[in-house]
Design a protein around this motif. Structure first.
Motif, PDB file in Angstrom:
ATOM      1  N   ASP A   1      -7.127   1.803  -0.187  1.00 19.19           N
ATOM      2  CA  ASP A   1      -7.240   2.921  -1.131  1.00 19.19           C
ATOM      3  C   ASP A   1      -8.350   3.882  -0.721  1.00 19.19           C
ATOM      4  N   ARG A   2      -9.448   3.331  -0.261  1.00 17.72           N
ATOM      5  CA  ARG A   2     -10.562   4.186   0.153  1.00 17.72           C
ATOM      6  C   ARG A   2     -10.189   5.003   1.384  1.00 17.72           C
ATOM      7  N   PHE A   3      -9.424   4.430   2.297  1.00 19.74           N
ATOM      8  CA  PHE A   3      -9.028   5.190   3.479  1.00 19.74           C
ATOM      9  C   PHE A   3      -8.020   6.285   3.125  1.00 19.74           C
ATOM     10  N   GLU A   4      -7.171   6.026   2.147  1.00 23.38           N
ATOM     11  CA  GLU A   4      -6.276   7.096   1.677  1.00 23.38           C
ATOM     12  C   GLU A   4      -7.102   8.282   1.163  1.00 23.38           C
ATOM     13  N   GLU A   5      -8.158   7.975   0.405  1.00 24.28           N
ATOM     14  CA  GLU A   5      -9.024   9.040  -0.123  1.00 24.28           C
ATOM     15  C   GLU A   5      -9.730   9.781   1.010  1.00 24.28           C
ATOM     16  N   LEU A   6     -10.238   9.038   1.974  1.00 28.48           N
ATOM     17  CA  LEU A   6     -10.962   9.658   3.081  1.00 28.48           C
ATOM     18  C   LEU A   6     -10.055  10.553   3.910  1.00 28.48           C
ATOM     19  N   ILE A   7      -8.818  10.135   4.115  1.00 25.03           N
ATOM     20  CA  ILE A   7      -7.879  10.960   4.881  1.00 25.03           C
ATOM     21  C   ILE A   7      -7.590  12.254   4.126  1.00 25.03           C
TER      22      ILE A   7
END
Length: 556
Positions: A81-87
């Motif tokens: 989920d955090r990587f989705e936000e970062l992308i």
């Protein structure tokens, strides 16, 4: 294969993880990390083009790029989920930088930009499901030429280490435009198919030079904020109070946790990478700062169990979280793990809020004692150089025959017992210089001292590896030598993740030759690239401890 990652030393078969990371990350997280780096490269492409038009955007791009790269370091963040936000944030920043570039280009040339761009700068989707599809196509293997791929990854992994060090420095208010500009330059260069092998070798060495600059900046940030580490006997026992265990490398988090736990009846202990915090003068004023609990990062599954209280992970290294302590482990900064509570970043001018952790600690049992006694620390550059005349005298009269730099990382594999064996095998006139969690392989051995100089001089975290380079350079000058390789110093380096790659490249950029690297050579270094490193720097793999020690003491 459902993923491909070979950035750490423990990668499967020393070739690459293709189903699930040995570190524990699943294919979705691995691929999202690849996609994030892909978009960060796109940001860098536009920022570099803007720079050629006279517009320097590195102060805008570098902080986010560094945080994004930091999140992809081994064992830092496992949260999809955090990587989705970062992308998504990366796309927003790329769009902003693109518009600024196109505006300045039109002002300078009187027409719209129509040049070619790599896909890193053009691919976009606002549908998160597309992230997962695209992510499988943009990883390491998108570069077909094995030598070009090797050099691109070597520079990228070194840059990930720089990003971690640079982010820590920035948290403490220190930054350097030269480092920020290089961050985007290096990433953009990895998308340029016109660069030759020689060009990329030059980029790798420049990455090492910038690693030295970044580590020096972090050293300045840490020591100007918390004082120079001083020789300290660190307690490894426990008290009867409830406690909080803090791991990772972020000293700002350490400071704020100590401040917020004052007068609460809750003790604070360090674990693994945070051990060196015990040697900073600024932290010694807290009487509830007890000492260090446990060993290096890969023991955390057992040691987090026995600690009983909450654990705060400020950076890497996180291992797969067990159910038995999942409800009392927390992450912060760029660290993350699914279903683990994340402490948000501090708002400008404020501290992070650790109240939830503190309240939980009050309801927990005190830690189970697993050791007793003390271990020494605090032998960073300031301490060692304050007795440089004593050190030089000990070398000149033969009391110290050799310094052996055994810094770097620890890891789970049995092959790392090599570094314990080397420490035991070294003769009594050898002094070990260390930094990083590799120290846990020998820092609890009773190796004695030489005329009051401990035979294990621990400079601190892997972040503090600058001290080891600084000591070597200063001793070279003090002893009137022309070449750093003329010093009675050998390098036997343990590597695991990308900060260790940055340290390795830093040493190479300083001209250090004859480094032994283990317990295996990096899987991402191709045969031809390895040959270049062997020819230019005499890099060699670790072997058998007894034979290596004989060669080390002979200066080979």
């Amino acid at each position: 294969m459902s993923m491909f990652c070979y950035q750490c030393q423990e990668t499967a078969k020393n070739e690459g993880c293709t189903v699930r990371g040995v570190c524990g990350k699943d294919e979705e997280v691995a691929n999202l990390q690849d996609l994030l780096v892909f978009v960060l490269k796109g940001i860098s492409v536009y920022a570099e083009k803007a720079k050629t038009e006279g517009l320097d955007l590195s102060d805008k791009t570098a902080p986010f790029i560094m945080e994004g790269l930091f999140a992809t370091i081994t064992n830092a963040n496992f949260d999809a989920d955090r990587f989705e936000e970062l992308i998504g944030e990366a796309f927003d920043l790329r769009d902003e930088v693109q518009k600024k570039f196109e505006k300045v280009y039109k002002e300078n040339h009187g027409e719209e930009f129509s040049g070619e761009l790599p896909e890193h700068a053009t691919w976009f989707s606002d549908d998160i499901s597309d992230y997962y599809d695209k992510a499988t196509d943009v990883g390491v293997l998108e570069t077909e030429n094995v030598d070009i791929r090797s050099l691109r990854e070597l520079a990228t992994y070194g840059l990930k280490g720089i990003a971690a060090y640079g982010d820590h420095a920035r948290v403490l208010g220190k930054q350097k435009a030269e480092i920020d500009r290089f961050t985007q330059k290096c990433l953009a260069a990895t998308t340029d198919d016109n660069l030759s092998v020689d060009d990329l070798v030059g980029l790798v060495i420049e990455t090492g030079e910038m690693a030295v600059e970044t580590m020096a900046l972090l050293d300045e940030a840490n020591t100007s904020t918390y004082g120079h580490p001083e020789p300290t006997e660190v307690n490894i026992g426990v008290r009867d109070n409830p406690g909080i265990l803090i791991s990772g490398h972020d000293l700002k988090d350490m400071e704020e946790l100590l401040e917020q736990t004052k007068g609460t009846g809750v003790d604070v202990y360090t674990h693994s990478e945070m051990l060196p915090a015990n040697s900073y003068p600024a932290f010694k004023k807290y009487d509830h700062f007890v000492g260090n609990y446990g060993n290096s990062w890969w023991h955390q599954d057992k040691e987090f169990d026995s600690f009983n209280g909450p654990i705060l992970m400020t950076t890497n290294c996180i291992t797969p979280v067990k159910d038995s302590y999942q409800d009392r482990i927390f992450t912060t900064g760029m660290a993350g793990y699914p279903a683990v509570t994340h402490i948000p970043d501090r708002k400008k001018g404020e501290s992070k809020d650790f109240s939830e952790i503190i309240e939980l600690a009050k309801s927990c049992d005190s830690p189970v004692q697993i050791e007793e006694g003390t271990i020494p620390g605090g032998y960073a550059r300031n301490t060692v150089m304050s007795v440089a005349d004593k050190v030089i005298e000990a070398v000149e009269n033969g009391d110290i025959g050799r310094f052996v730099v055994m810094g770097g990382c620890d890891g789970r594999f049995k092959s790392r017992e090599y570094f314990t064996d080397v420490a035991k095998e070294l003769p009594e006139d050898a002094v070990i210089l260390t930094a990083g969690c590799a120290k846990y392989r020998y820092n609890k051995l009773d190796l004695g001292d030489i005329g009051g100089i401990p035979r294990v001089l621990d400079a601190g975290q892997c972040n503090d590896s600058y001290s080891l380079a600084y000591i070597a350079l200063q001793l070279k000058e003090a002893m009137g030598l022309d070449d750093i390789n003329d010093l009675p110093i050998s390098y036997d380096i343990a590597w695991y993740e990308q900060k260790a790659v940055a340290v390795l490249l830093a040493l190479l950029s300083l001209g250090v030759k004859g480094i032994r690297l283990g317990p295996t050579l990096p899987a991402f270094v191709s045969e031809n690239v390895l040959n270049v490193l062997v020819d230019k720097f005499d890099i060699k793999p670790t072997g058998e401890a007894k034979e290596d020690v004989a060669a080390i003491m002979a200066g080979e």
